[in-house]
Design a protein around this motif. Structure first.
Motif, PDB file in Angstrom:
ATOM      1  N   SER A  66       0.419  -1.278  -0.286  1.00 16.37           N
ATOM      2  CA  SER A  66       0.346  -0.067   0.190  1.00 16.37           C
ATOM      3  C   SER A  66       1.201   1.163  -0.485  1.00 16.37           C
ATOM      4  CB  SER A  66      -0.730  -0.120   0.981  1.00 16.37           C
ATOM      5  OG  SER A  66       0.203   0.369   2.626  1.00 16.37           O
ATOM      6  N   TYR A  67       0.392   2.659  -0.493  1.00 15.01           N
ATOM      7  CA  TYR A  67       0.476   3.940  -0.215  1.00 15.01           C
ATOM      8  C   TYR A  67       1.583   4.121   1.342  1.00 15.01           C
ATOM      9  CZ  TYR A  67       2.141   8.880  -0.348  1.00 15.01           C
ATOM     10  OH  TYR A  67       2.657   9.266  -0.168  1.00 15.01           O
ATOM     11  N   HIS A  68       0.998   3.718   2.120  1.00 16.45           N
ATOM     12  CA  HIS A  68       1.345   4.049   4.156  1.00 16.45           C
ATOM     13  C   HIS A  68       2.048   3.148   4.323  1.00 16.45           C
ATOM     14  CE1 HIS A  68      -1.035   8.299   3.825  1.00 16.45           C
ATOM     15  NE2 HIS A  68      -1.975   7.280   2.900  1.00 16.45           N
ATOM     16  N   GLN A  69       2.169   2.048   4.061  1.00 13.04           N
ATOM     17  CA  GLN A  69       2.299   0.703   5.003  1.00 13.04           C
ATOM     18  C   GLN A  69       4.053   0.440   4.595  1.00 13.04           C
ATOM     19  OE1 GLN A  69       3.330  -2.811   4.343  1.00 13.04           O
ATOM     20  NE2 GLN A  69       1.981  -3.896   5.744  1.00 13.04           N
ATOM     21  N   GLN A  70       5.196   0.462   5.163  1.00 13.50           N
ATOM     22  CA  GLN A  70       6.177   0.531   5.018  1.00 13.50           C
ATOM     23  C   GLN A  70       6.733  -1.344   4.874  1.00 13.50           C
ATOM     24  OE1 GLN A  70       8.232   3.680   4.161  1.00 13.50           O
ATOM     25  NE2 GLN A  70       6.199   4.639   4.326  1.00 13.50           N
ATOM     26  N   ALA A  71       6.589  -1.396   6.120  1.00 16.55           N
ATOM     27  CA  ALA A  71       7.171  -3.091   6.035  1.00 16.55           C
ATOM     28  C   ALA A  71       7.395  -4.108   4.591  1.00 16.55           C
ATOM     29  CB  ALA A  71       6.008  -3.801   7.295  1.00 16.55           C
ATOM     30  N   GLU A  72       5.552  -3.872   4.086  1.00 18.66           N
ATOM     31  CA  GLU A  72       5.604  -4.824   2.430  1.00 18.66           C
ATOM     32  C   GLU A  72       6.256  -3.674   1.538  1.00 18.66           C
ATOM     33  OE1 GLU A  72       2.272  -7.054   2.251  1.00 18.66           O
ATOM     34  OE2 GLU A  72       3.033  -8.100   4.231  1.00 18.66           O
ATOM     35  N   THR A  73       7.177  -2.833   1.322  1.00 18.53           N
ATOM     36  CA  THR A  73       7.380  -2.026   0.510  1.00 18.53           C
ATOM     37  C   THR A  73       8.763  -2.838  -0.807  1.00 18.53           C
ATOM     38  OG1 THR A  73       7.018  -0.198   2.157  1.00 18.53           O
ATOM     39  CG2 THR A  73       8.694   0.172   0.152  1.00 18.53           C
ATOM     40  N   HIS A  74       8.580  -2.117  -1.523  1.00 14.05           N
ATOM     41  CA  HIS A  74       9.951  -3.153  -2.574  1.00 14.05           C
ATOM     42  C   HIS A  74       9.861  -4.346  -2.355  1.00 14.05           C
ATOM     43  CE1 HIS A  74      10.264   1.275  -3.746  1.00 14.05           C
ATOM     44  NE2 HIS A  74       8.750   1.197  -4.440  1.00 14.05           N
ATOM     45  N   VAL A  75       8.727  -5.026  -2.180  1.00 13.27           N
ATOM     46  CA  VAL A  75       9.472  -6.147  -2.362  1.00 13.27           C
ATOM     47  C   VAL A  75       9.122  -7.609  -3.140  1.00 13.27           C
ATOM     48  CG1 VAL A  75       9.557  -6.069   0.407  1.00 13.27           C
ATOM     49  CG2 VAL A  75       7.301  -6.837  -0.240  1.00 13.27           C
ATOM     50  N   LYS A  76       9.017  -9.114  -3.022  1.00 20.49           N
ATOM     51  CA  LYS A  76       8.763 -10.509  -3.553  1.00 20.49           C
ATOM     52  C   LYS A  76       7.453 -10.709  -3.357  1.00 20.49           C
ATOM     53  CE  LYS A  76      12.989 -11.412  -5.743  1.00 20.49           C
ATOM     54  NZ  LYS A  76      13.718 -12.721  -5.736  1.00 20.49           N
ATOM     55  N   LEU A  77       5.990 -10.753  -4.291  1.00 16.20           N
ATOM     56  CA  LEU A  77       5.141 -10.445  -3.407  1.00 16.20           C
ATOM     57  C   LEU A  77       4.051 -12.387  -3.884  1.00 16.20           C
ATOM     58  CD1 LEU A  77       3.228  -7.579  -2.232  1.00 16.20           C
ATOM     59  CD2 LEU A  77       4.189  -9.123  -0.079  1.00 16.20           C
ATOM     60  N   VAL A  78       3.386 -12.491  -3.893  1.00 15.46           N
ATOM     61  CA  VAL A  78       4.068 -13.571  -5.169  1.00 15.46           C
ATOM     62  C   VAL A  78       2.673 -13.639  -5.938  1.00 15.46           C
ATOM     63  CG1 VAL A  78       1.617 -15.204  -3.316  1.00 15.46           C
ATOM     64  CG2 VAL A  78       2.449 -16.539  -4.785  1.00 15.46           C
ATOM     65  N   TYR A  79       1.556 -12.876  -5.969  1.00 16.66           N
ATOM     66  CA  TYR A  79       0.894 -12.296  -6.544  1.00 16.66           C
ATOM     67  C   TYR A  79       1.166 -11.483  -8.009  1.00 16.66           C
ATOM     68  CZ  TYR A  79      -0.452  -8.523  -3.077  1.00 16.66           C
ATOM     69  OH  TYR A  79       0.144  -6.847  -2.341  1.00 16.66           O
ATOM     70  N   ALA A  80       2.714 -10.799  -7.628  1.00 13.00           N
ATOM     71  CA  ALA A  80       2.330 -10.761  -8.523  1.00 13.00           C
ATOM     72  C   ALA A  80       3.701 -11.532  -9.556  1.00 13.00           C
ATOM     73  CB  ALA A  80       4.226  -9.521  -8.299  1.00 13.00           C
ATOM     74  N   ASP A  81       4.028 -12.148  -8.689  1.00 12.27           N
ATOM     75  CA  ASP A  81       4.400 -13.752  -9.675  1.00 12.27           C
ATOM     76  C   ASP A  81       3.267 -14.554 -10.275  1.00 12.27           C
ATOM     77  OD1 ASP A  81       7.350 -13.095  -9.123  1.00 12.27           O
ATOM     78  OD2 ASP A  81       7.612 -14.999  -8.474  1.00 12.27           O
ATOM     79  N   TYR A  82       2.199 -14.185  -9.690  1.00 12.40           N
ATOM     80  CA  TYR A  82       1.821 -15.038 -10.818  1.00 12.40           C
ATOM     81  C   TYR A  82       0.855 -13.939 -11.836  1.00 12.40           C
ATOM     82  CZ  TYR A  82      -3.584 -16.173 -11.908  1.00 12.40           C
ATOM     83  OH  TYR A  82      -4.268 -16.338 -13.282  1.00 12.40           O
ATOM     84  N   PHE A  83       0.311 -12.872 -11.728  1.00  8.61           N
ATOM     85  CA  PHE A  83       0.400 -11.974 -12.977  1.00  8.61           C
ATOM     86  C   PHE A  83       0.729 -11.530 -13.838  1.00  8.61           C
ATOM     87  CE2 PHE A  83      -3.248 -10.463  -9.770  1.00  8.61           C
ATOM     88  CZ  PHE A  83      -4.079 -10.565 -10.470  1.00  8.61           C
ATOM     89  N   PHE A  84       1.966 -11.990 -13.689  1.00  5.90           N
ATOM     90  CA  PHE A  84       3.924 -11.846 -14.639  1.00  5.90           C
ATOM     91  C   PHE A  84       3.410 -12.816 -15.514  1.00  5.90           C
ATOM     92  CE2 PHE A  84       8.168 -12.785 -15.398  1.00  5.90           C
ATOM     93  CZ  PHE A  84       8.558 -11.390 -15.858  1.00  5.90           C
ATOM     94  N   ILE A  85       3.361 -14.336 -14.642  1.00  7.32           N
ATOM     95  CA  ILE A  85       3.363 -15.327 -15.633  1.00  7.32           C
ATOM     96  C   ILE A  85       2.042 -15.282 -16.259  1.00  7.32           C
ATOM     97  CG2 ILE A  85       2.724 -17.910 -15.171  1.00  7.32           C
ATOM     98  CD1 ILE A  85       4.693 -17.666 -12.668  1.00  7.32           C
ATOM     99  N   GLU A  86       0.907 -15.240 -16.308  1.00  8.00           N
ATOM    100  CA  GLU A  86      -0.047 -14.970 -16.888  1.00  8.00           C
ATOM    101  C   GLU A  86      -0.664 -14.190 -17.973  1.00  8.00           C
ATOM    102  OE1 GLU A  86      -4.228 -12.830 -16.668  1.00  8.00           O
ATOM    103  OE2 GLU A  86      -4.243 -14.510 -14.771  1.00  8.00           O
TER     104      GLU A  86
END
Length: 381
Positions: free
Chosen positions: A348-368
Motif C-alpha cells: 500500500s501507499y502508507h505501509q512501510q513493512a511490505e515496500t519494494h518486496v517480492k509478493l506471490v501475486y505479482a509473480d502470478y500476474f506476470f506469468i499469466e
C-alpha cells in the motif's frame, strides 16, 4: 527509457524466451516450497502461510501459477504441488470464520482450477462451497458483498472484490442456479456506481450504512487518501470489469474497463511503464512503486483486447507488452536459489513493512501475462 514496443512476431519470440526463464526458475521454487503456501519473500525464501495463516487472501496465487505452468509446459510436478495447496485450503473452509470476500482469489486458483482441468469431484465441492460463502456475504439492502470480518467493515465493499466475482459466475455456469451470477452483477453495478469516478479513476473502499444500504462515501484504504488512485485498485477494477464483461456481455462493464484503461495508461507511460503505488499521490521521500499493479493491469488489458475493435486491441496489447517488457528489464530476479521472480511490489501507499518486496501475486500476474501473449494461458477466472 523503456525499449521500443516489439512487433507481434518479436513479442512472441521474446515471450517464449521469458517463459523458458520462468519455467527454469519456477521448477526450483516449486521444489523448495513443496507442500507450502508462499506469500512474501523474506531473506530469499517464501514465508509459508500454511503455517502462519490459512485464511490469508493470497493463499491461492502460487497454486494458480503452478496450474498455469502445468498447462503451458506439461510438467506434472506443478499440478501435484498445486493440489497439495488445495488440500491445505480445505482447512480454511472447515474453519470458515476467517474467510471473507477474497475466497475467489483463494479457490478459483486451487479447487476450481483443479476441477476445470481434472474434473475431480472433491474440487468441485470445494469450489461450490466457497461460492456459497461469497454469495452469503451479500447485503440485500445495499446490494453489495461486504468485505473483511471486523465490526468496522460490516458496511464496506472494496474494489478488490471485483476480481473475486468470477467464482460466482462459475458457480452459476456449473449449477444452472442464477442466484450466484445475479449477486455478482448487482455487486458489480453497485461498485460501478460508487467507486468508479467520471475520469476513470477508482476509489478503494465504498462505505455503506449496513442496515439501510445507503452509500456514505469513499474511504482511503490502501491508497494515499480517499481521493487518490491506488494503483492495484485500478488494476483490480480494470481487469475485474473486463472479466465481468466476458461472463455477462453487459456493455456497461466493457465501457467501465475501457474508461479505467484510459486513465491508467498515461500514468504508466509517464513512468516508462513501471507502476507507482498510487497514481494520484505525493512522493516527498522518493517514488514508491508497485510492480504487482503493473502486471495485473497488463493482464487486464490483454483480456480487454479480446472485446474491442482491432485498433483498440492493438493499443491495449502494445501497452501490455511494454509493461511486461519493462518488468523483465528492471524488476525480475532469475536467480534459481532465491524465491520469487518480480521485485518492487508494495502492499500500500502508507505501509512501510511490505515496500519494494517480492509478493506471490505479482509473480502470478506476470506469468499469466507472458502466457497470454503466447496463447498458452489457462483462463483461471
Amino acid at each position: 527509457m523503456a525499449n521500443e514496443v516489439l512487433a507481434l512476431d518479436q513479442s512472441t519470440e521474446w515471450a517464449n524466451t521469458v517463459l523458458t526463464k520462468i519455467d527454469q526458475k519456477m521448477q526450483a521454487v516449486n521444489q523448495r516450497n513443496w507442500d507450502k503456501i508462499p506469500y512474501i519473500v523474506d531473506h530469499g525464501q517464501y514465508v509459508d502461510m500454511a503455517q502462519k495463516s490459512i485464511y490469508w487472501w493470497t493463499n491461492g496465487f502460487f497454486a494458480g501459477s503452478l496450474w498455469q505452468l502445468q498447462q503451458a509446459t506439461g510438467n506434472e510436478t506443478y499440478a501435484q504441488n498445486a493440489q497439495k495447496i488445495e488440500a491445505h485450503l480445505k482447512r480454511a473452509l472447515s474453519g470458515f470464520t476467517g474467510l471473507h470476500h477474497d475466497v475467489g482469489f483463494m479457490y478459483l486458483h486451487t479447487a476450481v482450477a483443479d476441477y476445470r482441468l481434472t474434473q475431480r469431484k472433491e474440487s468441485r465441492i470445494s469450489g461450490l462451497h466457497a461460492a456459497n460463502l461469497l454469495a452469503g456475504r451479500f447485503n440485500v439492502n445495499g446490494q453489495f458483498i461486504r468485505s473483511w470480518n471486523t465490526p468496522k467493515s460490516v458496511g464496506w465493499a472494496i474494489v478488490d472484490s471485483l476480481m473475486n466475482l468470477p467464482l460466482l459466475y462459475w458457480a452459476t455456469n456449473e449449477t444452472g442456479d442464477p442466484r450466484f451470477q445475479e449477486i455478482a452483477i448487482r455487486h458489480a453495478d453497485r461498485l460501478l456506481e460508487c467507486l468508479v469516478r467520471a475520469d476513470g479513476s477508482v476509489g478503494h473502499i465504498a462505505a455503506f450504512d449496513p442496515a439501510t444500504g445507503a452509500f456514505q462515501g469513499i474511504v482511503a484504504g490502501q491508497g494515499f487518501d480517499e481521493k487518490s488512485a491506488w494503483a492495484r485498485g485500478q488494476a483490480w477494477a480494470l481487469y475485474g470489469y473486463a472479466l465481468s464483461y466476458r461472463h455477462t456481455q453487459q456493455e456497461r462493464y466493457l465501457t467501465a474497463a475501457k474508461n479505467i484503461a484510459a486513465f491508467v495508461i498515461p500514468k504508466l507511460q509517464e513512468e516508462d511503464y513501471l507502476s507507482l503505488v498510487d497514481y494520484r499521490a505525493p512522493y516527498p521521500n522518493g517514488k514508491k512503486y508497485d510492480a504487482s499493479a503493473g502486471v495485473c493491469i497488463a493482464c487486464g488489458l490483454l483480456e480487454l483486447a479480446n472485446w474491442v475493435t482491432t485498433a483498440e486491441a492493438e493499443t491495449y496489447q502494445n501497452v501490455a507488452v511494454r509493461i511486461l517488457q519493462a518488468t523483465v528489464d528492471q524488476w525480475c530476479d532469475w536467480d534459481t536459489q532465491a524465491d520469487g521472480i518480480v521485485r518492487m511490489s508494495s502492499q500500500s501507499y502508507h505501509q512501510q513493512a511490505e515496500t519494494h518486496v517480492k509478493l506471490v501475486y505479482a509473480d502470478y500476474f506476470f506469468i499469466e501475462g507472458i502466457l497470454r501473449l503466447l496463447g498458452k494461458d489457462f483462463l483461471i477466472w
